[in-house]
Design an enzyme around this catalytic site. Structure first.
Site, short mmCIF file in Angstrom:
data_model
loop_
_atom_site.label_atom_id
_atom_site.label_comp_id
_atom_site.label_asym_id
_atom_site.label_seq_id
_atom_site.Cartn_x
_atom_site.Cartn_y
_atom_site.Cartn_z
N HIS A 85 0.97 -1.20 -0.11
CA HIS A 85 0.08 -0.15 -0.02
C HIS A 85 0.77 1.25 0.02
O HIS A 85 2.00 1.49 0.82
CB HIS A 85 -0.97 -0.02 1.28
CG HIS A 85 -0.56 0.32 2.44
ND1 HIS A 85 -0.32 1.43 3.17
CD2 HIS A 85 0.15 -0.57 3.68
CE1 HIS A 85 0.15 1.53 4.30
NE2 HIS A 85 0.35 0.03 4.76
N ASP A 97 5.92 2.27 7.41
CA ASP A 97 4.41 1.61 7.19
C ASP A 97 3.93 2.77 6.18
O ASP A 97 3.07 3.68 6.64
CB ASP A 97 3.51 1.70 8.42
CG ASP A 97 2.21 1.33 8.00
OD1 ASP A 97 1.98 0.74 7.14
OD2 ASP A 97 1.23 1.39 8.86
N GLU A 131 -5.36 1.83 1.96
CA GLU A 131 -5.30 0.92 2.92
C GLU A 131 -5.40 1.33 4.33
O GLU A 131 -6.11 0.73 5.24
CB GLU A 131 -4.07 0.29 2.86
CG GLU A 131 -3.70 -1.07 3.56
CD GLU A 131 -3.24 -0.81 4.90
OE1 GLU A 131 -3.07 -2.03 5.62
OE2 GLU A 131 -2.78 0.45 5.31
N GLU A 132 -5.07 2.44 4.44
CA GLU A 132 -4.98 2.97 6.00
C GLU A 132 -6.61 3.25 6.61
O GLU A 132 -6.66 3.28 7.45
CB GLU A 132 -4.08 4.36 6.05
CG GLU A 132 -2.67 4.06 6.06
CD GLU A 132 -2.23 3.06 7.06
OE1 GLU A 132 -2.85 2.56 8.00
OE2 GLU A 132 -0.68 2.95 7.10
N ASP A 160 3.91 -5.23 3.46
CA ASP A 160 3.43 -4.10 4.48
C ASP A 160 4.33 -4.11 5.59
O ASP A 160 4.22 -5.03 6.50
CB ASP A 160 1.91 -4.32 4.62
CG ASP A 160 1.43 -3.17 5.31
OD1 ASP A 160 1.98 -2.45 5.58
OD2 ASP A 160 -0.06 -3.26 5.69
N HIS A 258 2.46 4.67 12.78
CA HIS A 258 1.37 5.61 12.63
C HIS A 258 1.56 6.93 13.59
O HIS A 258 0.75 7.45 13.82
CB HIS A 258 -0.01 4.79 13.06
CG HIS A 258 -0.63 3.89 12.14
ND1 HIS A 258 -1.76 3.17 12.32
CD2 HIS A 258 -0.01 3.56 11.00
CE1 HIS A 258 -2.13 2.66 11.25
NE2 HIS A 258 -0.93 2.64 10.25
#
Length: 300
Positions: A85, A97, A131-132, A160, A258
């Site tokens: 992603h 990420d 994706e997120e 990922d 994140h």
């Protein structure tokens, strides 16, 4: 061989895209568009013809998004998909990420083009949007497949988070021997391919279950053989894992998961190089299989 400098160059491009656009590369933002433009430019320079697969998600405030797809050829045979992603969360630039996964998939595409390693199966490189926000890009891709097209998919390989600073070399548990649920028929063969490649490099991988938290989920639900690699995000490294892989027990695999600190400095480049080499070897191995994993043309 994968060049570490090339992986660094890809990550620098994604970092620059975030830095110039509010510190992130979230879906439907200028940071995402800049990241996509870089991927497309690299693919075109290598001789691919990338295309955007557009889709929308969300009912109240619809988001217009897109995936990027590029194929090694137009064979009418099987399709092996490598996917990562491209979007980040709004809270940070997302270099582990999932800039790490995008860099790995992109570099495999570039190396295959440069080396002329032509598979008997078509290889499709997919860079997912959304994706997120709920794996919308990969879900849309699978939803658009006809029954015949889905059946032609030899395998899906998910990439990922593959450069975690407190990493473990995880391989998705295709045969379900160490988790609650196995992947579709043929997934165990994919797991074994990754395990064998890492073992040959002196790395003992650990299984990681399909827990519906990444783009593999739509492929699993569609019955397409699925696998992939992962180095950990919000989970905590155990004492046993620290003895095997080094790093700090009792700490997250990626404490910047994140967050704004998920910058290029957060990526373990040695681990990313290992995971990219592993993906390259697995792609060549699985791409040479005729007839499909689920039909028994596998190494199980």
């Amino acid at each position: 061989m994968v060049e570490p400098s090339a992986l660094t160059r890809h990550l620098e491009a994604f970092q620059d895209a975030a830095d110039a656009n509010a510190g992130n590369r979230a879906d439907a933002t200028k940071g995402y568009e800049a990241s996509a433009a870089y991927v497309e430019e690299q693919l075109r320079a290598a001789g691919y013809e990338p295309r955007r697969q557009e889709f929308s998600y969300g009912r109240r405030n619809p988001v217009d998004a897109f995936n990027i797809l590029a194929d090694t050829g137009s064979s009418s045979g099987g399709v092996l998909v490598l996917g990562a992603h491209l979007d980040s969360v709004e809270e940070g630039p997302g270099l582990n990420d999932n800039g790490s996964g995008v860099a790995a998939v992109l570099e495999v595409a570039l190396r295959l083009a440069e080396e002329g390693a032509v598979s008997r199966e078509r290889i499709r490189f997919a860079f997912w949007g959304g994706e997120e926000d709920g794996m919308h890009g990969s879900e849309y891709y699978v939803e658009q497949l006809s029954r015949e097209e889905a059946a032609a998919h030899v395998a899906y390989l998910n990439v990922d988070v593959v450069g975690s600073p407190n990493a473990v070399a995880f391989v998705y548990d295709g045969d379900g021997s160490d988790s609650k649920e196995a992947g579709p028929e043929g997934s165990g063969a994919i797991e074994k391919v990754f395990q064998d490649i890492l073992r040959a490099e002196g790395v003992q991988s650990l299984p990681f279950g399909f827990i519906a938290d990444s783009d593999y989920d739509a492929f699993v639900k569609a019955g397409i053989p699925t696998g992939g690699i992962f180095t950990g995000d919000e989970g905590t490294k155990s004492e046993a894992e620290a003895r095997t892989f080094g790093g700090q027990a009792g700490e997250q695999y990626d404490e910047c998961y994140h967050q704004a600190c998920d910058t290029i400095k957060n990526v373990d480049m040695a681990m990313l190089e290992l995971m990219t080499e592993t993906l390259m070897s697995a792609t060549v191995s699985l791409g040479s299989i005729e007839g499909g994993l689920a039909k028994g043309a596998a190494t199980e």
